[in-house]
Design a protein around this motif. Sequence first.
Motif, short mmCIF file in Angstrom:
data_model
loop_
_atom_site.label_atom_id
_atom_site.label_comp_id
_atom_site.label_asym_id
_atom_site.label_seq_id
_atom_site.Cartn_x
_atom_site.Cartn_y
_atom_site.Cartn_z
N PRO A 51 0.80 -1.23 0.00
CA PRO A 51 0.00 0.00 0.00
C PRO A 51 0.83 1.28 0.00
O PRO A 51 0.91 2.01 0.98
CB PRO A 51 -0.83 -0.14 1.28
N GLN A 52 1.45 1.55 -1.14
CA GLN A 52 2.22 2.78 -1.29
C GLN A 52 1.49 3.69 -2.28
O GLN A 52 0.84 3.21 -3.21
CB GLN A 52 3.62 2.46 -1.79
N PRO A 53 1.60 5.02 -2.09
CA PRO A 53 0.83 5.96 -2.91
C PRO A 53 1.03 5.80 -4.42
O PRO A 53 0.08 5.97 -5.18
CB PRO A 53 1.32 7.33 -2.43
N PHE A 54 2.22 5.46 -4.87
CA PHE A 54 2.47 5.35 -6.31
C PHE A 54 1.84 4.11 -6.91
O PHE A 54 1.84 3.94 -8.13
CB PHE A 54 3.96 5.44 -6.65
N HIS A 55 1.28 3.22 -6.07
CA HIS A 55 0.52 2.06 -6.54
C HIS A 55 -0.99 2.27 -6.40
O HIS A 55 -1.77 1.54 -7.01
CB HIS A 55 0.88 0.80 -5.75
N LEU A 56 -1.39 3.25 -5.60
CA LEU A 56 -2.81 3.41 -5.25
C LEU A 56 -3.47 4.71 -5.70
O LEU A 56 -4.67 4.75 -5.90
CB LEU A 56 -2.95 3.32 -3.72
N ASP A 57 -2.69 5.77 -5.83
CA ASP A 57 -3.26 7.11 -6.05
C ASP A 57 -2.64 7.72 -7.30
O ASP A 57 -1.45 8.04 -7.33
CB ASP A 57 -2.96 7.95 -4.80
N GLU A 58 -3.47 7.94 -8.33
CA GLU A 58 -2.97 8.47 -9.61
C GLU A 58 -2.30 9.83 -9.44
O GLU A 58 -1.26 10.09 -10.07
CB GLU A 58 -4.10 8.59 -10.64
N GLU A 59 -2.88 10.71 -8.62
CA GLU A 59 -2.30 12.05 -8.44
C GLU A 59 -0.96 11.98 -7.73
O GLU A 59 0.01 12.63 -8.16
CB GLU A 59 -3.27 12.94 -7.68
N ALA A 60 -0.88 11.21 -6.67
CA ALA A 60 0.39 11.06 -5.95
C ALA A 60 1.43 10.40 -6.85
O ALA A 60 2.60 10.80 -6.87
CB ALA A 60 0.19 10.25 -4.68
N PRO A 71 8.98 11.16 -8.39
CA PRO A 71 10.12 11.47 -9.28
C PRO A 71 10.59 10.31 -10.15
O PRO A 71 11.18 10.53 -11.21
CB PRO A 71 11.23 11.89 -8.31
N ILE A 72 10.31 9.10 -9.75
CA ILE A 72 10.73 7.93 -10.54
C ILE A 72 9.59 7.43 -11.41
O ILE A 72 9.73 7.27 -12.62
CB ILE A 72 11.21 6.78 -9.62
N PHE A 73 8.44 7.16 -10.82
CA PHE A 73 7.35 6.51 -11.54
C PHE A 73 6.58 7.45 -12.47
O PHE A 73 6.14 7.05 -13.53
CB PHE A 73 6.39 5.82 -10.57
N GLN A 74 6.37 8.69 -12.04
CA GLN A 74 5.65 9.68 -12.83
C GLN A 74 4.34 9.14 -13.40
O GLN A 74 4.00 9.36 -14.56
CB GLN A 74 6.55 10.23 -13.94
N GLY A 75 3.65 8.39 -12.59
CA GLY A 75 2.37 7.80 -12.96
C GLY A 75 2.16 6.51 -12.19
O GLY A 75 3.10 5.95 -11.63
N LEU A 76 0.92 6.07 -12.16
CA LEU A 76 0.58 4.87 -11.41
C LEU A 76 1.37 3.67 -11.92
O LEU A 76 1.46 3.44 -13.13
CB LEU A 76 -0.93 4.60 -11.55
N ALA A 77 1.95 2.93 -11.00
CA ALA A 77 2.74 1.75 -11.34
C ALA A 77 2.26 0.58 -10.50
O ALA A 77 1.96 0.74 -9.31
CB ALA A 77 4.23 2.01 -11.06
N ALA A 78 2.18 -0.58 -11.12
CA ALA A 78 1.84 -1.78 -10.36
C ALA A 78 3.00 -2.13 -9.44
O ALA A 78 4.17 -1.86 -9.75
CB ALA A 78 1.57 -2.94 -11.32
N SER A 79 2.70 -2.74 -8.33
CA SER A 79 3.74 -3.24 -7.44
C SER A 79 4.61 -4.26 -8.19
O SER A 79 4.11 -5.06 -8.97
CB SER A 79 3.09 -3.93 -6.23
#
Length: 151
Positions: free
Chosen positions: A34-43, A48-56
Amino acid sequence: MLYLEDLNIGDRFISRDYEMTLEEVKQFAGQYDPQPFHLDEEAAAQHPIFQGLAASGWHTSAVTMRLWTECFPVAGGLLGTESSLRWPRPTRVGDQIHVEIEITAIVPSKTKIDRGIVSYVTQALNQHGDVLLISTTKIMVFRKPTSFLND
């Protein structure tokens, strides 16, 4: 089902495609990563790395396991003894993932004549050919029951 005698170094196995859906990405992340870059499109867009939603990466690994079991039908199951993995790029919603497996080594056991260790490299790729996961894995594979009884 495949036995040790059925496999050769250089054999390749390719899976079907599997689509990563938004619902599944968020459900897996909510339960296991449950990290923001897996759950929240805005976050995720601000990351700085993912720059968009990424699957775990663990979700990508679980999908890879599913696809392994479908395209690499080893008698007795895929009994892992060792594995290492890398995630060179993120898996995104909508990615069509497939895995490609290549056998790199086969070592019959010297003490247990009914089995051996098979090493293989797996790449999980998306629809663009981008490598999302690379793993090196060793599994125990049984010999055909009749083959070692005649030794």
